[in-house]
Design an enzyme around this catalytic site. Structure first.
Site, PDB file in Angstrom:
ATOM      1  N   LYS A   1       0.932  -1.217   0.013  1.00 40.10           N
ATOM      2  CA  LYS A   1      -0.174  -0.046   0.116  1.00 40.10           C
ATOM      3  C   LYS A   1       0.966   1.250   0.025  1.00 40.10           C
ATOM      4  CE  LYS A   1      -4.167  -1.935  -0.061  1.00 40.10           C
ATOM      5  NZ  LYS A   1      -4.988  -1.741   1.348  1.00 40.10           N
TER       6      LYS A   1
ATOM      7  N   GLN B   1      -1.670 -12.328  10.590  1.00 45.27           N
ATOM      8  CA  GLN B   1      -1.943 -12.320   9.297  1.00 45.27           C
ATOM      9  C   GLN B   1      -0.662 -12.193   8.431  1.00 45.27           C
ATOM     10  OE1 GLN B   1      -4.298  -8.777  10.301  1.00 45.27           O
ATOM     11  NE2 GLN B   1      -2.753  -7.370   9.528  1.00 45.27           N
TER      12      GLN B   1
ATOM     13  N   ASP C   1      -2.976  -6.427   0.299  1.00 42.55           N
ATOM     14  CA  ASP C   1      -1.614  -6.860   0.669  1.00 42.55           C
ATOM     15  C   ASP C   1      -1.507  -7.697   1.925  1.00 42.55           C
ATOM     16  OD1 ASP C   1      -2.960  -4.949   2.446  1.00 42.55           O
ATOM     17  OD2 ASP C   1      -1.194  -3.857   3.147  1.00 42.55           O
TER      18      ASP C   1
ATOM     19  N   ASP D   1      -4.185  -8.264  17.428  1.00 42.63           N
ATOM     20  CA  ASP D   1      -5.074  -7.575  16.411  1.00 42.63           C
ATOM     21  C   ASP D   1      -5.882  -8.457  16.228  1.00 42.63           C
ATOM     22  OD1 ASP D   1      -4.873  -5.119  14.328  1.00 42.63           O
ATOM     23  OD2 ASP D   1      -4.738  -6.962  13.060  1.00 42.63           O
ATOM     24  N   ASN D   2      -7.247  -7.733  16.178  1.00 46.57           N
ATOM     25  CA  ASN D   2      -8.412  -8.569  15.588  1.00 46.57           C
ATOM     26  C   ASN D   2      -8.661  -9.886  15.998  1.00 46.57           C
ATOM     27  OD1 ASN D   2      -9.482  -6.248  14.161  1.00 46.57           O
ATOM     28  ND2 ASN D   2      -8.192  -6.899  12.219  1.00 46.57           N
TER      29      ASN D   2
ATOM     30  N   GLU E   1      -7.670  -6.386  20.992  1.00 49.90           N
ATOM     31  CA  GLU E   1      -7.926  -5.122  20.103  1.00 49.90           C
ATOM     32  C   GLU E   1      -9.308  -5.648  19.375  1.00 49.90           C
ATOM     33  OE1 GLU E   1      -8.119  -2.859  16.142  1.00 49.90           O
ATOM     34  OE2 GLU E   1      -7.447  -4.857  16.510  1.00 49.90           O
TER      35      GLU E   1
ATOM     36  N   LYS F   1       0.225   4.819   9.147  1.00 54.62           N
ATOM     37  CA  LYS F   1       0.233   3.075   8.764  1.00 54.62           C
ATOM     38  C   LYS F   1       0.833   3.039   7.643  1.00 54.62           C
ATOM     39  CE  LYS F   1      -3.942   2.315   9.315  1.00 54.62           C
ATOM     40  NZ  LYS F   1      -5.486   1.709   9.239  1.00 54.62           N
ATOM     41  N   TYR F   2       0.906   3.999   6.679  1.00 56.02           N
ATOM     42  CA  TYR F   2       1.399   3.892   5.207  1.00 56.02           C
ATOM     43  C   TYR F   2       2.399   4.737   4.901  1.00 56.02           C
ATOM     44  CZ  TYR F   2      -3.296   2.048   5.096  1.00 56.02           C
ATOM     45  OH  TYR F   2      -4.574   1.660   5.621  1.00 56.02           O
TER      46      TYR F   2
END
Length: 667
Positions: free
Chosen positions: A264, A324, A359, A395-396, A424, A535-536
């Site tokens: 990204k 992930q 991604d 995360d998640n 989270e 983040k990017y």
């Protein structure tokens, strides 16, 4: 005498539990899951305990570390309406268990009934003989007298026999029911019709699980140069700043190699330039996966030096555990069976239709991935534990199976019971609660979107007074790299100060993502996302620019450290303030009582009357109390229950007071 029929086993088993023990406060789903405690901190445990008839009953709470044989006991006291209460303090983190015991106390019943008969003028000679029999029973098989207590009882009976020659029955009763004898029989007396509750699990966390202040930053943005990737050494240089703000946990998003496929670009664009760093959540590249460090951040030696430096600054490092992978992750080549593949042979990207995350690809947890993937993920966490990390933000977690988390967290804590996991999970309430039950130490919460007085009151009351309080510890993050709340986008500096104070004083755990201290809130239009998000891309931060709220942050963290009342969560109470835009609440711990008023309106001054909770100190409405202003340090006296205050959001949208109870020594 006729022969007694043989009682079936079921009848004997049923009859054995003569007393009733139910409504146990810390029986989470009937004991399926462990209630949470904090090491070294007293925990109140309650239950309903009663029996047939009018006999006096007694109770105790038996506790042990799981795996041990011997129990230790603490007393359980009658509260009201068959409700009983114990206070348990466990010093050692880890898995523990407890059960409640209840029995008919025949000595206490005898003591009560004999005193009543004596007061009514009745002869109690036979009652005194019954009392002697009860004392003898304490030395027999049904009793619990140790050698010293047996000797004491023997001497007591001998002395009473001598007293019987020349003392009145009233004097003998007073002798056999003295405080010393009562204490002796509490230790040694038989526990008639002893009934036990089921054995119930407890998990005891170290204090940081319940009381912590988190600061989140992206290490790659710590260089001070948008053209240079930050390193662990750059983070080390920022440690004094984070420490001086008063935080104790420094949290990083993923620090692993970032994939190049479908990387990204700025603002989540689908096209990345050759120098764009990509999202840190696209984990895995040729350099490695979850057990590797992004090369531009540094080496493991550099990371270890950071861990040590942080510890020297009173900070603990927390890492992100994000399950992930980028399409370049080594696992895809090594373990294709852990991933989902489409009919055309391509790997399935992560998606939340209609959104796609090109991604990122997700693992699956069943079919050929069980148990290999489960072991691999557990070992990743243990790998970082071995490298000095004991706090993980996950995360998640709500998108991964609950059984996996229950197993994995237990496996990690078997190695180190002090490891803390923050969930989270911004999802449905029952899902969030289940994650807490299966072992997560802390949880993100809906606090981020609770802005109005009534919804804050309702939500916090739910968290602190329902059965959620035994398993779910919220961490009140005011913002995250993913969430730029709409309230902050429109409220300016006053809104940032308001939300800071609410998070830091309502919760035991709270956190901010860097940029909060300079009121950064530029959004992607129409979204709760940051424009030019870290983040990017790499960003440069000037945290000392005019309008920063560093002083407010330092004040909040200092008050949290200095005041035991602010270190709790379930000790929260809301009080009356005569304005829908002012939240009034307080916390009480021992002699420390802190009262807080917050103006929820970032634009308008609020003038309001409020109630001083004199009743919390047993004082009448017209009493006076000494008060200390915890912001300015001055002391004064409030006379009477109703007082008046104005809060200007442009000056300071909050007030924090310590009410000094009468009779408490002043510092």
């Amino acid at each position: 005498m006729t022969d007694q029929p043989q009682a079936p086993d079921g009848l004997l088993s049923l009859a054995a539990d003569r007393l009733v023990i139910e409504g146990i406060s810390h029986a989470v789903d009937g004991g399926r899951f462990a209630a949470k405690l904090v090491s070294g901190q007293p925990e109140v445990i309650e239950a309903d305990i009663f029996a047939d008839g009018h006999d006096v009953i007694a109770a105790a709470l038996a506790h042990r570390k799981r795996g041990e044989q011997a129990f230790s006991e603490v007393p359980v006291r009658f509260l009201v309406n068959d409700r009983w209460r114990a206070t348990l303090t466990v010093d050692e983190p880890g898995d523990h268990e407890f059960q409640l015991l209840a029995w008919r106390d025949l000595y206490a019943t005898w003591r009560k009934e004999s005193a009543a008969k004596l007061a009514a003028g009745q002869d109690i000679a036979l009652e005194l003989e019954e009392g002697r029999h009860l004392l003898v029973a304490a030395t027999g098989p049904a009793g619990r007298a140790e050698r010293a207590d047996k000797a004491s009882i023997k001497a007591l009976l001998k002395d009473d026999k001598a007293r019987a020659r020349n003392e009145s029955n009233a004097a003998r009763l007073a002798y056999l029911t003295s405080e010393a004898v009562i204490e002796l029989m509490q230790r040694a007396g038989p526990r008639t019709d002893l009934t036990r509750s089921p054995l119930l699990p407890l998990h005891v966390d170290r204090p940081a699980a319940a009381f912590s202040a988190w600061y989140e930053l992206m290490p790659r943005s710590m260089s001070g140069d948008a053209g240079r990737h930050g390193t662990f050494d750059d983070v080390i240089a920022r440690l004094p700043y984070v420490r001086d703000l008063g935080f104790d946990v420094l949290y990083f998003p993923p620090i692993h190699p970032i994939g190049r496929t479908n990387r990204k670009g700025p603002n989540n664009s689908l096209t990345a330039g050759p120098d764009d760093p990509g999202s840190p959540y696209a984990i895995g590249a040729a350099e490695g996966g979850h057990d590797a460090i992004h090369p531009e951040l540094g080496s493991f030696d550099d990371f270890h030096r950071l861990i040590r430096a942080a510890r020297d600054h009173g900070l603990e490092i927390a890492l992100d555990f994000a399950i992930q992978c980028s399409p370049d992750h080594p696992w895809i080549r090594e373990h294709p069976e852990w991933f989902d593949w489409r009919p055309d042979g391509t790997i399935k990207f992560a998606e939340n239709p209609p959104k796609k995350y090109e991604d990122i690809v997700n693992v699956h947890f069943y079919r050929d991935a069980l148990p290999g993937l489960w072991y691999a993920l557990r070992d990743i966490v243990l790998f970082w534990v071995d490298h000095g990390v004991r706090i993980f933000r996950v995360d998640n977690p709500h998108t991964k199976p609950f059984p996996f988390w229950e197993w994995m967290i237990a496996e990690v804590r078997a190695r180190d019971p002090g490891v803390i996991f923050l969930a989270e999970a911004f999802t449905r309430p029952k899902v969030m609660k289940r994650l807490a039950k299966v072992g997560f130490s802390q949880s993100y919460s809906y606090f981020t979107w609770r802005n109005e007085k009534q919804e804050i009151t309702d939500y916090l009351t739910e968290l602190t007074t329902t059965d959620s309080r035994h398993v779910m510890r919220p961490n009140f993050f005011v913002n995250t790299p993913d969430i730029n709340p709409r309230f902050l986008q429109t409220s300016g500096r006053p809104g940032f100060r308001t939300r800071l104070v609410l998070a830091a004083t309502l919760g035991g755990n709270y956190g901010i993502y860097n940029g909060y201290e300079i009121c950064d809130a530029a959004p992607v239009p129409g979204k709760e996302e940051y424009l030019n998000s870290e983040k990017y891309q790499i960003r440069v931060w000037d945290m000392d620019q005019p309008g920063n709220i560093q002083d407010d942050i330092r004040l909040m963290n200092r008050l949290r450290r200095e005041h035991p009342a602010l270190q709790g969560f379930t000790n929260l109470n809301f009080y009356h303030a005569d304005s829908d835009q002012v939240l009034a609440y307080g916390k009480h711990a021992g002699d420390d009582f802190v009262l807080i008023h917050v103006n929820l309106d970032p634009r308008n001054t609020q003038g309001f009357s409020f109630e001083v909770p004199l009743w919390e100190f047993g004082l009448p409405d017209d009493a006076s109390v000494e008060v200390r202003d915890l912001i300015n340090g001055n002391r004064f006296t409030w006379h009477g229950k109703v007082q008046w205050l104005e809060l200007d959001p442009q000056t300071r949208p909050y007030a924090i007071w310590q009410i000094l109870a009468p009779g408490v020594p002043r510092s």
